[in-house]
Design an enzyme around this catalytic site. Structure first.
Site, PDB file in Angstrom:
ATOM      1  N   GLY A 179      -3.348 -12.447  28.219  1.00  0.00           N
ATOM      2  CA  GLY A 179      -3.941 -13.456  29.093  1.00  0.00           C
ATOM      3  C   GLY A 179      -3.298 -13.352  30.472  1.00  0.00           C
ATOM      4  O   GLY A 179      -2.260 -13.960  30.708  1.00  0.00           O
ATOM      5  N   GLY A 180      -3.879 -12.525  31.323  1.00  0.00           N
ATOM      6  CA  GLY A 180      -3.445 -12.460  32.720  1.00  0.00           C
ATOM      7  C   GLY A 180      -2.159 -11.730  32.986  1.00  0.00           C
ATOM      8  O   GLY A 180      -1.515 -11.956  34.017  1.00  0.00           O
TER       9      GLY A 180
ATOM     10  N   GLY B  68      -7.569 -13.241  33.302  1.00  0.00           N
ATOM     11  CA  GLY B  68      -6.815 -12.952  34.525  1.00  0.00           C
ATOM     12  C   GLY B  68      -5.651 -13.915  34.707  1.00  0.00           C
ATOM     13  O   GLY B  68      -5.423 -14.814  33.884  1.00  0.00           O
TER      14      GLY B  68
ATOM     15  N   ASN C 208     -16.388 -13.409  32.175  1.00  0.00           N
ATOM     16  CA  ASN C 208     -17.300 -12.410  31.611  1.00  0.00           C
ATOM     17  C   ASN C 208     -18.181 -13.068  30.566  1.00  0.00           C
ATOM     18  O   ASN C 208     -17.787 -14.025  29.898  1.00  0.00           O
ATOM     19  CB  ASN C 208     -16.526 -11.229  31.011  1.00  0.00           C
ATOM     20  CG  ASN C 208     -16.159 -11.466  29.555  1.00  0.00           C
ATOM     21  OD1 ASN C 208     -17.000 -11.350  28.655  1.00  0.00           O
ATOM     22  ND2 ASN C 208     -14.908 -11.822  29.312  1.00  0.00           N
TER      23      ASN C 208
ATOM     24  N   ILE D 156      -4.034 -15.026  23.747  1.00  0.00           N
ATOM     25  CA  ILE D 156      -5.197 -15.850  23.479  1.00  0.00           C
ATOM     26  C   ILE D 156      -6.457 -15.082  23.887  1.00  0.00           C
ATOM     27  O   ILE D 156      -6.389 -14.167  24.719  1.00  0.00           O
ATOM     28  CB  ILE D 156      -5.142 -17.175  24.299  1.00  0.00           C
ATOM     29  CG1 ILE D 156      -4.953 -16.864  25.788  1.00  0.00           C
ATOM     30  CG2 ILE D 156      -4.077 -18.100  23.776  1.00  0.00           C
ATOM     31  CD1 ILE D 156      -5.012 -18.050  26.739  1.00  0.00           C
TER      32      ILE D 156
ATOM     33  N   LEU E 113     -20.538  -9.029  23.524  1.00  0.00           N
ATOM     34  CA  LEU E 113     -20.159  -8.075  22.466  1.00  0.00           C
ATOM     35  C   LEU E 113     -21.071  -6.853  22.419  1.00  0.00           C
ATOM     36  O   LEU E 113     -21.516  -6.418  21.350  1.00  0.00           O
ATOM     37  CB  LEU E 113     -20.101  -8.791  21.109  1.00  0.00           C
ATOM     38  CG  LEU E 113     -18.989  -9.854  21.011  1.00  0.00           C
ATOM     39  CD1 LEU E 113     -19.204 -10.790  19.833  1.00  0.00           C
ATOM     40  CD2 LEU E 113     -17.615  -9.210  20.927  1.00  0.00           C
TER      41      LEU E 113
ATOM     42  N   CYS F 129     -14.750 -15.180  20.081  1.00  0.00           N
ATOM     43  CA  CYS F 129     -15.556 -14.755  21.235  1.00  0.00           C
ATOM     44  C   CYS F 129     -16.251 -15.975  21.840  1.00  0.00           C
ATOM     45  O   CYS F 129     -16.964 -16.692  21.144  1.00  0.00           O
ATOM     46  CB  CYS F 129     -16.590 -13.718  20.826  1.00  0.00           C
ATOM     47  SG  CYS F 129     -17.628 -13.272  22.241  1.00  0.00           S
TER      48      CYS F 129
HETATM   49  C1  SIN Z   1     -17.746 -10.395  25.007  1.00  0.00           C
HETATM   50  O1  SIN Z   1     -18.076  -9.236  24.728  1.00  0.00           O
HETATM   51  O2  SIN Z   1     -18.607 -11.265  25.235  1.00  0.00           O
HETATM   52  C2  SIN Z   1     -16.310 -10.798  25.092  1.00  0.00           C
HETATM   53  C3  SIN Z   1     -15.653 -10.738  23.771  1.00  0.00           C
HETATM   54  C4  SIN Z   1     -14.563 -11.738  23.598  1.00  0.00           C
HETATM   55  O3  SIN Z   1     -14.094 -12.343  24.567  1.00  0.00           O
HETATM   56  O4  SIN Z   1     -14.140 -11.966  22.463  1.00  0.00           O
END
Ligand code: SIN
Length: 310
Positions: free
Chosen positions: A248-249, A221, A71, A195, A75, A132
């Site tokens: 985490g997954g 995942g 992804n 994590i 944010l 992030c």
């Molecule tokens: C995001 O919104 O880009 C993900 C946030 C994160 O993984 O901390």
């Protein structure tokens, strides 16, 4: 049939069970409430909120990978003021335990967010997302350097006041996660979230270009579960008194149990929710059955069990 004390603690706060949502995968819980009463999981960890509303990164911002997904949301969110006006009252009215996740572009922004949260009653903890992977400036991944991680946590601690537990969310994209954990424990965090996603990339071999508009993204995942288990194990070994929210997954009760055995005091369910919105509830039931099957009557006896006698 024997009974199980399924409760857990982070800092001064008690949660009726150790299964939480993972920040970013269930917004503020409203959508999930179509599938189960939101009060029945241990806590809702809200999507990391920033000072201002944000539309996030350009699309496409999700891509499938073997046993996982990337992804690059960036944010997206309504900003702290609208969040406090709409989301927190809804969660509290629905009797949810709430952990508010915050993210800033600067150390000062974290302080501003903490000051706003200070005025809110009914919140159980703050998750400080310093990891992030999707910020434009990689220098803002505060969790990659002990000094910047410390600066953020000190700013939150100064501004939040009172006893609200602080949980620092760390990145696996570091050489020594124990060193980062140590730095934030030294300045008084009450817990760690381990994590966040790992930085990854997918290139479309038809277009021959990166699949994500933001090029890189956070990998989540089942593909990352062994990395999470390793990080939890290492950090619990070094700091057995510091509660860890593992994630985490995690897709089933056995995955959650593995994290508990490694040292997690709670387990957050994230990516699994996209395919199965009831995943957190199912995992809660499966974990509870598994604990009883293995002879545990108190959840807390299972935390870090894999370390004993090793
Ligand atoms: C995001 O919104 O880009 C993900 C946030 C994160 O993984 O901390």
């Amino acid at each position: 049939m024997s009974s199980l004390d399924f409760s857990t603690k982070i800092g001064s706060r008690r949660f009726s069970n150790p299964i939480f949502t993972a920040s970013g995968c269930a917004s503020s819980g409203q959508e999930l409430s179509q599938f189960f009463p939101i009060s029945e999981i241990g806590a809702v960890v809200t999507k990391s909120i920033m000072t201002k509303p944000r539309t996030g990164r350009a699309t496409p911002r999700m891509a499938e990978t073997p046993s996982g997904m990337l992804n690059s949301i960036g944010l997206q969110g309504p900003g702290i003021d609208a969040f406090l006006e709409n989301d927190i009252p809804w969660l509290l009215a629905n009797s949810a335990k709430v952990i508010v996740s915050i993210a800033g572009e600067t150390v000062d922004e974290y302080g501003v967010l903490a000051r706003k949260l200070r005025a809110v009653s009914g919140v159980s903890a703050v998750e400080v997302n310093i990891s992030c992977p999707n910020v434009e400036n990689r220098g803002q991944v505060f969790a990659c350097h002990p000094e910047s991680a410390v600066a953020v946590i000190e700013s939150v601690r100064r501004n939040i006041g009172g006893e609200l537990p602080i949980v620092a969310k760390l990145s696996p994209d570091v050489t020594n996660i124990v060193e980062i954990a140590q730095s934030v424990i030294n300045v008084g965090v009450d817990g760690l979230a381990l994590i966040n996603t790992l930085l990854g990339m997918v290139i479309d071999t038809n277009t021959m270009k990166p699949k994500l508009a933001g090029k890189t993204g956070g990998l989540s995942g089942p593909a990352i579960r062994p990395v999470a288990v390793r990080a939890i194990y290492q950090v619990h070994q070094a700091f057995p008194q510091t509660p860890i929210v593992g994630m985490g997954g995690v897709s089933n009760g056995r995955d959650a149990f593995e994290m508990v055995l490694a040292g997690a005091s709670a387990v957050s369910v994230g990516t699994a929710t996209f395919g199965n919105p009831s995943a957190a509830m199912q995992i809660k039931d499966e974990l509870s059955n598994l604990l009883l099957e293995k002879g545990f009557n108190d959840f807390r006896d299972a935390i870090g069990f894999a370390h004993r006698g090793v």
